[in-house]
Design a protein around this motif. Structure first.
Motif, PDB file in Angstrom:
ATOM      1  N   LEU A  75      -1.419   5.024   8.947  1.00  0.00           N
ATOM      2  CA  LEU A  75      -1.860   3.691   8.551  1.00  0.00           C
ATOM      3  C   LEU A  75      -2.998   3.712   7.528  1.00  0.00           C
ATOM      4  CD1 LEU A  75      -1.395   0.681   9.034  1.00  0.00           C
ATOM      5  CD2 LEU A  75      -3.019   0.812  10.911  1.00  0.00           C
ATOM      6  N   GLN A  76      -4.091   4.394   7.828  1.00  0.00           N
ATOM      7  CA  GLN A  76      -5.259   4.332   6.941  1.00  0.00           C
ATOM      8  C   GLN A  76      -4.983   4.875   5.540  1.00  0.00           C
ATOM      9  OE1 GLN A  76      -7.841   2.397   7.460  1.00  0.00           O
ATOM     10  NE2 GLN A  76      -6.803   1.930   9.387  1.00  0.00           N
ATOM     11  N   PRO A  77      -4.374   6.061   5.402  1.00  0.00           N
ATOM     12  CA  PRO A  77      -4.091   6.524   4.037  1.00  0.00           C
ATOM     13  C   PRO A  77      -3.143   5.595   3.283  1.00  0.00           C
ATOM     14  CG  PRO A  77      -3.840   8.330   5.595  1.00  0.00           C
ATOM     15  CD  PRO A  77      -4.034   7.074   6.401  1.00  0.00           C
ATOM     16  N   THR A  78      -2.190   5.026   3.978  1.00  0.00           N
ATOM     17  CA  THR A  78      -1.249   4.101   3.332  1.00  0.00           C
ATOM     18  C   THR A  78      -1.972   2.843   2.874  1.00  0.00           C
ATOM     19  OG1 THR A  78       0.563   4.956   4.671  1.00  0.00           O
ATOM     20  CG2 THR A  78       0.898   2.804   3.631  1.00  0.00           C
ATOM     21  N   LEU A  79      -2.806   2.274   3.745  1.00  0.00           N
ATOM     22  CA  LEU A  79      -3.581   1.093   3.367  1.00  0.00           C
ATOM     23  C   LEU A  79      -4.497   1.391   2.185  1.00  0.00           C
ATOM     24  CD1 LEU A  79      -4.491  -0.317   6.882  1.00  0.00           C
ATOM     25  CD2 LEU A  79      -2.937  -1.342   5.215  1.00  0.00           C
ATOM     26  N   ASP A  80      -5.149   2.561   2.215  1.00  0.00           N
ATOM     27  CA  ASP A  80      -6.032   2.946   1.107  1.00  0.00           C
ATOM     28  C   ASP A  80      -5.264   2.981  -0.211  1.00  0.00           C
ATOM     29  OD1 ASP A  80      -8.139   3.197   2.895  1.00  0.00           O
ATOM     30  OD2 ASP A  80      -8.000   5.385   3.013  1.00  0.00           O
ATOM     31  N   CYS A  81      -4.080   3.596  -0.196  1.00  0.00           N
ATOM     32  CA  CYS A  81      -3.277   3.684  -1.420  1.00  0.00           C
ATOM     33  C   CYS A  81      -2.851   2.304  -1.907  1.00  0.00           C
ATOM     34  CB  CYS A  81      -2.054   4.561  -1.184  1.00  0.00           C
ATOM     35  SG  CYS A  81      -2.420   6.325  -1.014  1.00  0.00           S
ATOM     36  N   LEU A  82      -2.446   1.444  -0.992  1.00  0.00           N
ATOM     37  CA  LEU A  82      -2.024   0.097  -1.381  1.00  0.00           C
ATOM     38  C   LEU A  82      -3.182  -0.703  -1.960  1.00  0.00           C
ATOM     39  CD1 LEU A  82       0.333  -0.775   1.603  1.00  0.00           C
ATOM     40  CD2 LEU A  82       1.015  -0.313  -0.759  1.00  0.00           C
ATOM     41  N   ILE A  83      -4.312  -0.713  -1.271  1.00  0.00           N
ATOM     42  CA  ILE A  83      -5.475  -1.476  -1.743  1.00  0.00           C
ATOM     43  C   ILE A  83      -5.991  -0.926  -3.064  1.00  0.00           C
ATOM     44  CG2 ILE A  83      -7.901  -2.052  -1.231  1.00  0.00           C
ATOM     45  CD1 ILE A  83      -5.868  -3.706   0.371  1.00  0.00           C
ATOM     46  N   ASP A  84      -6.073   0.399  -3.173  1.00  0.00           N
ATOM     47  CA  ASP A  84      -6.609   1.016  -4.392  1.00  0.00           C
ATOM     48  C   ASP A  84      -5.719   0.784  -5.607  1.00  0.00           C
ATOM     49  OD1 ASP A  84      -8.754   1.883  -2.911  1.00  0.00           O
ATOM     50  OD2 ASP A  84      -8.063   3.967  -2.774  1.00  0.00           O
ATOM     51  N   ASN A  85      -4.444   0.496  -5.387  1.00  0.00           N
ATOM     52  CA  ASN A  85      -3.525   0.310  -6.512  1.00  0.00           C
ATOM     53  C   ASN A  85      -3.095  -1.144  -6.710  1.00  0.00           C
ATOM     54  OD1 ASN A  85      -3.018   3.037  -7.691  1.00  0.00           O
ATOM     55  ND2 ASN A  85      -2.737   3.444  -5.520  1.00  0.00           N
ATOM     56  N   ALA A  86      -3.668  -2.042  -5.950  1.00  0.00           N
ATOM     57  CA  ALA A  86      -3.403  -3.474  -6.116  1.00  0.00           C
ATOM     58  C   ALA A  86      -4.255  -4.006  -7.266  1.00  0.00           C
ATOM     59  CB  ALA A  86      -3.726  -4.225  -4.833  1.00  0.00           C
ATOM     60  N   ASN A  87      -3.708  -4.950  -8.009  1.00  0.00           N
ATOM     61  CA  ASN A  87      -4.513  -5.578  -9.056  1.00  0.00           C
ATOM     62  C   ASN A  87      -5.322  -6.724  -8.436  1.00  0.00           C
ATOM     63  OD1 ASN A  87      -2.893  -8.001  -9.040  1.00  0.00           O
ATOM     64  ND2 ASN A  87      -1.432  -7.020 -10.445  1.00  0.00           N
ATOM     65  N   ALA A  88      -6.206  -7.305  -9.211  1.00  0.00           N
ATOM     66  CA  ALA A  88      -7.106  -8.346  -8.694  1.00  0.00           C
ATOM     67  C   ALA A  88      -6.334  -9.545  -8.153  1.00  0.00           C
ATOM     68  CB  ALA A  88      -8.078  -8.782  -9.787  1.00  0.00           C
ATOM     69  N   GLN A  89      -5.271  -9.937  -8.833  1.00  0.00           N
ATOM     70  CA  GLN A  89      -4.471 -11.075  -8.380  1.00  0.00           C
ATOM     71  C   GLN A  89      -3.820 -10.770  -7.031  1.00  0.00           C
ATOM     72  OE1 GLN A  89      -1.373 -12.200 -11.109  1.00  0.00           O
ATOM     73  NE2 GLN A  89      -0.677 -13.894  -9.840  1.00  0.00           N
ATOM     74  N   ALA A 138      -4.703  -8.181   6.052  1.00  0.00           N
ATOM     75  CA  ALA A 138      -3.396  -8.818   5.898  1.00  0.00           C
ATOM     76  C   ALA A 138      -2.287  -7.776   5.797  1.00  0.00           C
ATOM     77  CB  ALA A 138      -3.381  -9.711   4.656  1.00  0.00           C
ATOM     78  N   LEU A 139      -2.591  -6.634   5.185  1.00  0.00           N
ATOM     79  CA  LEU A 139      -1.583  -5.591   5.010  1.00  0.00           C
ATOM     80  C   LEU A 139      -1.331  -4.761   6.267  1.00  0.00           C
ATOM     81  CD1 LEU A 139      -2.358  -4.153   1.457  1.00  0.00           C
ATOM     82  CD2 LEU A 139      -0.302  -5.360   2.194  1.00  0.00           C
ATOM     83  N   THR A 140      -2.308  -4.681   7.148  1.00  0.00           N
ATOM     84  CA  THR A 140      -2.177  -3.813   8.321  1.00  0.00           C
ATOM     85  C   THR A 140      -0.916  -4.105   9.137  1.00  0.00           C
ATOM     86  OG1 THR A 140      -4.552  -3.409   8.395  1.00  0.00           O
ATOM     87  CG2 THR A 140      -3.327  -3.041  10.436  1.00  0.00           C
ATOM     88  N   PRO A 141      -0.656  -5.358   9.538  1.00  0.00           N
ATOM     89  CA  PRO A 141       0.579  -5.589  10.304  1.00  0.00           C
ATOM     90  C   PRO A 141       1.846  -5.371   9.483  1.00  0.00           C
ATOM     91  CG  PRO A 141      -0.558  -7.672   9.895  1.00  0.00           C
ATOM     92  CD  PRO A 141      -1.454  -6.575   9.411  1.00  0.00           C
ATOM     93  N   VAL A 142       1.776  -5.596   8.184  1.00  0.00           N
ATOM     94  CA  VAL A 142       2.940  -5.393   7.315  1.00  0.00           C
ATOM     95  C   VAL A 142       3.283  -3.909   7.263  1.00  0.00           C
ATOM     96  CG1 VAL A 142       3.770  -5.576   4.934  1.00  0.00           C
ATOM     97  CG2 VAL A 142       2.471  -7.453   5.948  1.00  0.00           C
ATOM     98  N   VAL A 143       2.281  -3.067   7.041  1.00  0.00           N
ATOM     99  CA  VAL A 143       2.507  -1.621   6.968  1.00  0.00           C
ATOM    100  C   VAL A 143       3.007  -1.108   8.318  1.00  0.00           C
ATOM    101  CG1 VAL A 143       1.380   0.628   6.669  1.00  0.00           C
ATOM    102  CG2 VAL A 143       0.889  -1.246   5.080  1.00  0.00           C
ATOM    103  N   SER A 144       2.392  -1.579   9.394  1.00  0.00           N
ATOM    104  CA  SER A 144       2.816  -1.157  10.731  1.00  0.00           C
ATOM    105  C   SER A 144       4.266  -1.511  11.005  1.00  0.00           C
ATOM    106  CB  SER A 144       1.932  -1.793  11.799  1.00  0.00           C
ATOM    107  OG  SER A 144       0.617  -1.359  11.667  1.00  0.00           O
ATOM    108  N   GLU A 145       4.681  -2.688  10.566  1.00  0.00           N
ATOM    109  CA  GLU A 145       6.049  -3.150  10.812  1.00  0.00           C
ATOM    110  C   GLU A 145       7.060  -2.515   9.861  1.00  0.00           C
ATOM    111  OE1 GLU A 145       8.533  -7.243  10.187  1.00  0.00           O
ATOM    112  OE2 GLU A 145       6.565  -7.430  11.142  1.00  0.00           O
TER     113      GLU A 145
END
Length: 108
Positions: A50-64, A36-43
């Protein structure tokens, strides 16, 4: 109608997860959130690795946030997806992660 279809698809996805271990459920939710985040980050962040940014976002997201993003993966990103991405990206720990992992990839 669109909401009903979305809720049905989310329900089917959740029913599939019930038989999985908690670790498998978490990984499936994280993978869906990443999609879900991939097109958001790209845009929103063109040119950012892309990959390091997605990793940082996912790793710092809470469960909700992970759950909400995983639900958004069913039919594509919504305004909520953009807001959640912005909220995660503004966390100090995410900014540190991006500085350590995203910037070096950008400079290569």
């Amino acid at each position: 109608m669109f909401r009903l279809i979305r809720h049905c698809l989310v329900g089917v996805a959740l029913a599939t997860l019930i038989g999985c271990s908690p670790q498998a459920q978490d990984q499936l939710a994280r993978n869906a959130a990443r999609s879900a985040l991939t097109p958001v980050v790209s845009e929103q962040f063109p040119g950012v690795p892309l990959q390091p940014t997605l990793d940082c976002l996912i790793d710092n997201a809470n469960a909700q946030q992970i759950r909400a993003l995983a639900a958004d993966a069913v039919l594509g990103p919504t305004e909520s997806t953009f807001q959640i991405a912005k909220d995660i990206a503004s966390k100090p720990e995410t900014l540190r992660c991006l500085a350590v992992n995203g910037l070096p990839a950008l400079l290569r």
